[in-house]
Scaffold this active site. Structure first.
Site, PDB file in Angstrom:
ATOM      1  N   GLY A   1       0.811  -1.209   0.000  1.00 41.91           N
ATOM      2  CA  GLY A   1       0.000   0.000   0.000  1.00 41.91           C
ATOM      3  C   GLY A   1       0.845   1.260   0.000  1.00 41.91           C
TER       4      GLY A   1
ATOM      5  CG  LEU B   1      -0.893   1.854  -3.801  1.00 43.38           C
ATOM      6  CD1 LEU B   1      -2.057   1.464  -4.706  1.00 43.38           C
ATOM      7  CD2 LEU B   1       0.139   0.733  -3.724  1.00 43.38           C
TER       8      LEU B   1
ATOM      9  CG  HIS C   1       3.405   1.114  -5.200  1.00 45.60           C
ATOM     10  ND1 HIS C   1       3.644   2.152  -4.339  1.00 45.60           N
ATOM     11  CD2 HIS C   1       3.933   0.005  -4.604  1.00 45.60           C
ATOM     12  CE1 HIS C   1       4.252   1.703  -3.265  1.00 45.60           C
ATOM     13  NE2 HIS C   1       4.462   0.409  -3.397  1.00 45.60           N
TER      14      HIS C   1
ATOM     15  CG  ASP D   1      12.326  -3.384  -2.969  1.00 46.73           C
ATOM     16  OD1 ASP D   1      12.950  -2.955  -1.998  1.00 46.73           O
ATOM     17  OD2 ASP D   1      11.245  -2.898  -3.348  1.00 46.73           O
TER      18      ASP D   1
ATOM     19  CD  GLN E   1      10.552  -7.476  -2.332  1.00 43.38           C
ATOM     20  OE1 GLN E   1      10.453  -7.294  -1.124  1.00 43.38           O
ATOM     21  NE2 GLN E   1       9.812  -6.795  -3.198  1.00 43.38           N
TER      22      GLN E   1
HETATM   23  O1  PAF Z   1       8.058  -4.902  -2.012  1.00 43.53           O
HETATM   24  C1  PAF Z   1       7.093  -4.903  -1.228  1.00 43.53           C
HETATM   25  O2  PAF Z   1       6.297  -3.960  -1.161  1.00 43.53           O
HETATM   26  C2  PAF Z   1       6.897  -6.094  -0.302  1.00 43.53           C
HETATM   27  O3  PAF Z   1       8.117  -6.607   0.122  1.00 43.53           O
HETATM   28  C3  PAF Z   1       6.021  -7.197  -0.914  1.00 43.53           C
HETATM   29  C4  PAF Z   1       6.654  -7.798  -2.160  1.00 43.53           C
HETATM   30  C5  PAF Z   1       4.650  -6.618  -1.279  1.00 43.53           C
HETATM   31  C6  PAF Z   1       5.801  -8.325   0.090  1.00 43.53           C
HETATM   32  O4  PAF Z   1       5.185  -7.873   1.234  1.00 43.53           O
END
Ligand code: PAF
Length: 287
Positions: free
Chosen positions: A31, A33, A37, A152, A155
């Protein structure tokens, strides 16, 4: 647009979309955003006919001393932005809906080694929280594709590895970093910066770009890369950053570049005051 808060209803809604022959694309978010996003949502739109956005501030990925309680929650505004983008489904569960047996005994998904380097070194358990929630969201929505931001970088790398290791039937798609006009990578955490910190923050991306230029003009010369990295760390410290790390890695395996590495990434994490910023820059070294 439909907003659903429980697992049974999102599953039912997705089933209906699939029966209608639609290709579903998931954008997982926490969220608050911003334009970054929205670029993921637009990428998802290019990839499918039914865009599903999840909004869940995942407690599992926050450490004990991190900003879970103060993390900005702006659901009403987020919903308006997603409506404007023509998103079909929003899944916004509570923590209890996602972790009905509590967080401590929750089954975890972890990607070893990669969860403990770079950001994982200073945020133990963080990536296990991310992979656990993303795996769960992928199981719930069963999308054809899922979109994540390249900001990220680690990630995204870890999620790709999880999906490959567990043979999950989903395409993981990265979307480019969206930057403010002065170069600062967009992040929900930028709003924690004071106005004087905000002015300094753009230096992180500027220094990454300067370091990339030095590495590229040096060609395949690891000594120069090391010197450029060292210089970048010194410059950032002089500006007022408290550096967590600044590293040059091979994009394919996140290891130190090997003699034949071709695609590289500069990755940095640094504090300004109490705010931890991350950024990265990918580039090629000609063979
Ligand atoms: O990158 C993010 O906002 C978060 O790490 C994710 C991928 C939504 C997981 O909670």
């Amino acid at each position: 647009m439909r907003q659903l808060n429980n697992i049974a209803s999102i599953r039912q809604a997705i089933r209906e979309k699939r029966m209608a022959g639609l290709r579903c694309v998931l954008v997982p978010t926490m969220g608050n955003l911003h334009a970054g996003h929205i670029s993921l949502v637009r990428k998802a739109r290019e990839l499918g006919d039914c865009v599903v956005v999840s909004i869940f501030v995942n407690p599992l990925q926050f450490g004990a001393n991190e900003d879970l309680d103060s993390y900005p929650r702006t659901l009403e505004d987020d919903i308006k932005k997603l409506q404007h983008e023509g998103v079909e489904l929003v899944f916004a569960p509570t923590a209890n809906e996602m972790y009905p047996n509590g967080q401590h005994q929750m089954t975890r998904v972890e990607v070893p080694y990669f969860n403990a380097i770079l950001c994982g070194d200073s945020r133990p358990g963080h990536f296990d929280g991310v992979t656990t929630v993303v795996c769960k969201l992928l199981n719930l929505v069963q999308p054809d594709a899922a979109v994540f931001g390249e900001k990220d970088f680690q990630q995204l790398f870890i999620i790709r590895r999880m999906v490959a290791d567990l043979s999950l039937p989903v395409d993981i798609v990265g979307a480019p970093i969206v930057r403010e006009p002065d170069g600062l990578a967009m992040s929900s955490r930028n709003q924690y910066l004071s106005s004087s910190e905000r002015k300094l923050a753009a230096a992180l991306s500027r220094v990454l770009h300067e370091t990339r230029d030095k590495c590229q003009s040096a060609g395949r010369n690891p000594d120069t890369w090391q010197a450029a990295k060292q210089q970048a760390s010194t410059v950032l410290a002089e500006i007022g950053f408290r550096l967590d790390y600044l590293e040059l890695r091979d994009t394919g395996n996140l290891m130190e570049p090997a003699a034949d590495s071709h695609e590289l990434v500069l990755l940095a994490a640094a504090y300004l005051g109490n705010t931890r910023l991350i950024d990265n820059l990918c580039f090629s070294i000609e063979p």
